[in-house]
Write an enzyme that holds these catalytic residues in place. Structure first.
Site, PDB file in Angstrom:
ATOM      1  N   ASP A  86       0.817  -1.211   0.000  1.00  6.54           N
ATOM      2  CA  ASP A  86       0.000   0.000   0.000  1.00  6.54           C
ATOM      3  C   ASP A  86       0.850   1.260   0.000  1.00  6.54           C
ATOM      4  O   ASP A  86       0.332   2.361  -0.180  1.00  6.54           O
ATOM      5  CB  ASP A  86      -0.932   0.007   1.226  1.00  6.54           C
ATOM      6  CG  ASP A  86      -2.307  -0.531   0.872  1.00  6.54           C
ATOM      7  OD1 ASP A  86      -2.532  -0.822  -0.311  1.00  6.54           O
ATOM      8  OD2 ASP A  86      -3.143  -0.653   1.783  1.00  6.54           O
ATOM      9  N   ASP A 146     -10.401  -6.672  11.237  1.00  9.90           N
ATOM     10  CA  ASP A 146     -10.246  -8.078  11.590  1.00  9.90           C
ATOM     11  C   ASP A 146     -11.336  -8.516  12.574  1.00  9.90           C
ATOM     12  O   ASP A 146     -12.044  -9.491  12.360  1.00  9.90           O
ATOM     13  CB  ASP A 146      -8.854  -8.347  12.158  1.00  9.90           C
ATOM     14  CG  ASP A 146      -8.430  -7.338  13.199  1.00  9.90           C
ATOM     15  OD1 ASP A 146      -9.154  -6.346  13.414  1.00  9.90           O
ATOM     16  OD2 ASP A 146      -7.372  -7.527  13.827  1.00  9.90           O
TER      17      ASP A 146
HETATM   18  O1  LIG Z   1      -3.651   1.215   4.700  1.00 11.54           O
HETATM   19  C1  LIG Z   1      -3.106   0.246   5.228  1.00 11.54           C
HETATM   20  C2  LIG Z   1      -2.787   0.189   6.599  1.00 11.54           C
HETATM   21  C3  LIG Z   1      -2.163  -0.940   7.106  1.00 11.54           C
HETATM   22  N1  LIG Z   1      -1.845  -1.985   6.297  1.00 11.54           N
HETATM   23  C4  LIG Z   1      -1.166  -3.192   6.860  1.00 11.54           C
HETATM   24  O2  LIG Z   1      -1.940  -3.712   7.909  1.00 11.54           O
HETATM   25  C5  LIG Z   1      -1.108  -4.380   8.835  1.00 11.54           C
HETATM   26  C6  LIG Z   1      -1.475  -3.991  10.245  1.00 11.54           C
HETATM   27  O3  LIG Z   1      -1.248  -2.635  10.452  1.00 11.54           O
HETATM   28  P1  LIG Z   1      -0.470  -2.057  11.738  1.00 11.54           P
HETATM   29  O4  LIG Z   1      -0.274  -0.619  11.537  1.00 11.54           O
HETATM   30  O5  LIG Z   1       0.688  -2.909  12.050  1.00 11.54           O
HETATM   31  O6  LIG Z   1      -1.597  -2.219  12.855  1.00 11.54           O
HETATM   32  P2  LIG Z   1      -1.566  -2.999  14.255  1.00 11.54           P
HETATM   33  O7  LIG Z   1      -2.439  -2.238  15.198  1.00 11.54           O
HETATM   34  O8  LIG Z   1      -0.216  -3.334  14.714  1.00 11.54           O
HETATM   35  O9  LIG Z   1      -2.315  -4.325  13.795  1.00 11.54           O
HETATM   36  C7  LIG Z   1      -3.245  -5.050  14.535  1.00 11.54           C
HETATM   37  O10 LIG Z   1      -4.543  -4.497  14.404  1.00 11.54           O
HETATM   38  C8  LIG Z   1      -5.007  -4.401  13.052  1.00 11.54           C
HETATM   39  C9  LIG Z   1      -6.377  -3.759  13.065  1.00 11.54           C
HETATM   40  O11 LIG Z   1      -7.207  -4.401  13.940  1.00 11.54           O
HETATM   41  C10 LIG Z   1      -4.996  -5.787  12.407  1.00 11.54           C
HETATM   42  O12 LIG Z   1      -5.361  -5.680  11.067  1.00 11.54           O
HETATM   43  C11 LIG Z   1      -3.624  -6.384  12.498  1.00 11.54           C
HETATM   44  O13 LIG Z   1      -3.576  -7.660  11.937  1.00 11.54           O
HETATM   45  C12 LIG Z   1      -3.219  -6.450  13.954  1.00 11.54           C
HETATM   46  O14 LIG Z   1      -1.908  -7.001  14.057  1.00 11.54           O
HETATM   47  C13 LIG Z   1       0.326  -4.035   8.474  1.00 11.54           C
HETATM   48  O15 LIG Z   1       0.920  -5.175   7.869  1.00 11.54           O
HETATM   49  C14 LIG Z   1       0.182  -2.906   7.474  1.00 11.54           C
HETATM   50  O16 LIG Z   1       1.190  -2.956   6.519  1.00 11.54           O
HETATM   51  C15 LIG Z   1      -2.168  -1.932   4.949  1.00 11.54           C
HETATM   52  O17 LIG Z   1      -1.880  -2.867   4.211  1.00 11.54           O
HETATM   53  N2  LIG Z   1      -2.785  -0.828   4.447  1.00 11.54           N
END
Ligand SMILES: O=c1ccn([C@@H]2O[C@H](COP(=O)(O)OP(=O)(O)O[C@H]3O[C@H](CO)[C@@H](O)[C@H](O)[C@H]3O)[C@@H](O)[C@H]2O)c(=O)[nH]1
Ligand SMILES: [Mn+2]
Length: 563
Positions: free
Chosen positions: A147, A455
């Site tokens: 992204d 999720d």
């Molecule tokens: O526009 C976006 C924003 C994020 N991501 C991906 O989404 C994942 C999760 O994003 P992150 O910023 O790491 O969020 P976290 O809060 O750490 O993630 C937790 O919370 C998210 C939302 O509930 C879940 O999707 C994740 O799996 C969970 O690990 C990463 O691999 C990002 O690269 C995208 O692909 N596009």
């Protein structure tokens, strides 16, 4: 207590065992409920009888509010304690039940969003760790969604594809458990055992230096481009290409049908995708990215099993898909199975884990409780889906708008992707930013839109539709990810979660009403999460109220002699 085997004449693939303290939990719940009612009675009494003084009235009301919220939250946690179970699976028995030839194909979907916050090298390590799964290679495909729309990430993956030709046979030859190259080379096992290790380590170091150099310089220079195919790929990054506004880029970096590793063995498919972005169309964050990955993978391979992974979450055990098969191939656990969820585990947490980033209760303890109901919620990463479950409820399949996306559609394997311009152009089409308009994507199909925690929301709606899930928690953690390490990152993450959860709590699918009505205790468990942000109210009140009351001479706790 003996585990209940789920097969009779075939060797068991998995067992389920109730946790013993369940009966005690239930007795405790009854006693505690009585205590809560006594406490609430006391508050009401204070409010009505002693509440003449307005200050006392305000204080008593605040305490009543806090205790009602705490009581509600406590009530929701009971859902986790009513029927917790432990599961075990026996991948060793799998070969006796299913032949590897009959294993379902597996598409791995990896999301990344920012080459500076999520270094391409670490994304590459994640991809390599799953490409090296102990699974028939010709059935394995890895799709990466970028992204960030970054040429740096694509460059890293081009290098990774070359390195994979050496790394995958190396893992197989020495039967490594640790197949994330970075983790392997930083561990002690890499230095002692294998003679040819130093050679592959050098190769990894060369790739690392090259990728890090390119990331540091911020662009892929001419000196880094070796062939015409690569040049053509990077030509998409024109001057008006920005991360928020750009056309779709899809690069097939490895293809089972034509690419071989250095021992002549098949390679898994590896595809890089950066979906089209435009400032005028909503991109729906990770949910949007996953739906594009679902569609592009459907067109190219359409595997019935789909693993979703965050870019920082790499495999720690090459046998993981076999564990999943222990549930998917078992007639006792297969019906209505939507996904098998592994817990999120984190590497590199400080010993004392001062921000409580391990989330043990969230990812381990509560999941055992939900597993005895309809199953754990989806946590965005480390979940193996049955593709079919993303297309309508178990009884009614929702047909996607084009037949190629249908979960039963069979992709013609004799026609390699690189020889099929029609397939590639369709893949570009379904990755377009306006493709989802007037379709059911995000509302009835795929990952659901409507909450920042896509999720949680998707898992919840799947459970409401009648699907179930399974919690798989092997002794050797299946995946390791990164937890936020700074306070600012942590606060941002929690803010995002809080907003997303409240979006569900105050939607028409509120778990307290809709959830409990459709699925009883599981709905209550979901309510525990969606109302999680309101913990902050009693915490704030209890943090400040007693001191303020003491300073103004109001007694807020009952004296023993009152009763
Ligand atoms: O526009 C976006 C924003 C994020 N991501 C991906 O989404 C994942 C999760 O994003 P992150 O910023 O790491 O969020 P976290 O809060 O750490 O993630 C937790 O919370 C998210 C939302 O509930 C879940 O999707 C994740 O799996 C969970 O690990 C990463 O691999 C990002 O690269 C995208 O692909 N596009
Ligand atoms: Mn994360």
């Amino acid at each position: 207590m003996r585990g209940k085997s789920s097969g009779t004449e075939i060797p068991p693939l998995n067992t389920t065992e109730p946790i013993r303290r369940t009966a005690l939990n239930r007795v405790f719940a009854v006693v505690y409920t009585c205590a809560i009612f006594a406490l609430l009675y006391h508050h009401v009494e204070t409010l009505t009888i002693r509440g003449r003084n307005p200050l006392v009235l305000v204080v008593s009301f605040c305490l009543l509010l806090s205790d009602v919220i705490l009581a509600l939250m406590w009530a929701t946690t009971q859902a986790f304690r009513m029927r917790p179970i432990h599961r075990r699976e026996f991948p060793g028995n799998l070969q006796k039940v299913v032949r590897p030839r009959e294993f379902p194909a597996l598409d791995v979907l990896i999301c990344t969003a920012d080459p500076y916050k999520e270094p391409p090298l670490s994304v590459v390590n994640t991809a390599l760790s799953v490409m090296a799964y102990d699974y028939p290679t010709e059935k394995l495909s890895v799709y990466v969604s970028d992204d960030g729309g970054s040429a740096l990430t694509l460059f890293a993956f081009m290098e990774a594809a070359k390195f994979a030709a050496h790394w995958l046979p190396f893992c197989r030859k020495f039967n490594l458990m640790e197949r994330n190259p970075h983790a392997y080379f930083s561990s002690s096992s890499s230095t002692s055992t294998h003679a040819c290790c130093s050679e592959i380590k050098m190769m990894y170091e060369r790739m690392k230096v090259k990728v890090e150099h390119v990331v540091e310089s911020g662009k892929v220079g001419d000196e880094n481009i070796t062939g015409d195919r690569e040049r053509e790929a990077f030509s998409k990054w024109t001057d008006d290409f920005t991360r928020h506004e750009h056309p779709t880029v899809i690069q097939v970096l490895l293809e089972t049908s034509k690419d071989r590793d250095i021992t002549g063995h098949f390679m898994p498919n590896l595809v890089y995708i950066s979906r089209e972005k435009s400032k005028t169309s909503p991109h729906r964050f990770k949910a949007g990215a996953l739906n594009v990955l679902l569609r592009v993978s459907a067109i190219m391979t359409n595997a019935p099993m789909v693993l979703t992974l965050d870019c920082d979450m790499s495999s720690n055990d090459p046998q993981t898909p076999l564990r999943v098969l222990c549930y998917i191939s078992d007639p006792a656990t297969r019906p209505n199975l939507s996904f098998v969820q592994f817990p999120q585990r984190f590497r590199g947490l400080s010993k004392n884990d001062i921000y409580a980033s391990e989330f043990k209760r969230l990812f381990l303890i509560n999941f055992l409780g939900m597993d005895g109901l309809k199953g754990p919620n989806y946590v965005g990463t480390g979940a193996f889906f049955c593709r079919r479950s993303l297309f309508g409820s178990p009884s009614t399949l929702i047909s996607p708008e084009i037949p190629q996306l249908h979960p039963n559609h069979v992709v013609d394997k004799d026609k390699p992707i690189h020889e099929s311009p029609a397939m590639l152009s369709l893949a570009h089409h379904v990755a377009g930013c306006n493709y989802e308009n007037q379709t059911k994507w995000g509302s009835k199909m795929g990952i659901r839109y409507g909450s920042l925690v896509e999720d949680y929301y998707t898992g919840y709606l799947l459970h409401c539709e009648g699907w179930r899930s399974i919690f798989c928690n092997p002794d050797r953690p299946a995946f390791y990810g990164d937890a936020p390490t700074t306070l600012v990152d942590l606060l941002n993450q929690h803010k995002r979660w809080a907003i997303g959860l409240l979006e569900v709590a105050f939607s028409r699918y509120c778990p307290i009403t809709f959830g409990i009505r459709t699925m009883g205790l599981t709905g209550l468990a979901y309510a525990h999460y969606s109302f999680w942000p309101i913990w902050s109210i009693p915490i704030m009140l209890y943090a400040f109220l007693p001191q303020l009351a003491l300073a103004s001479g109001i007694s807020i706790f009952p004296k023993v002699c009152h009763h």
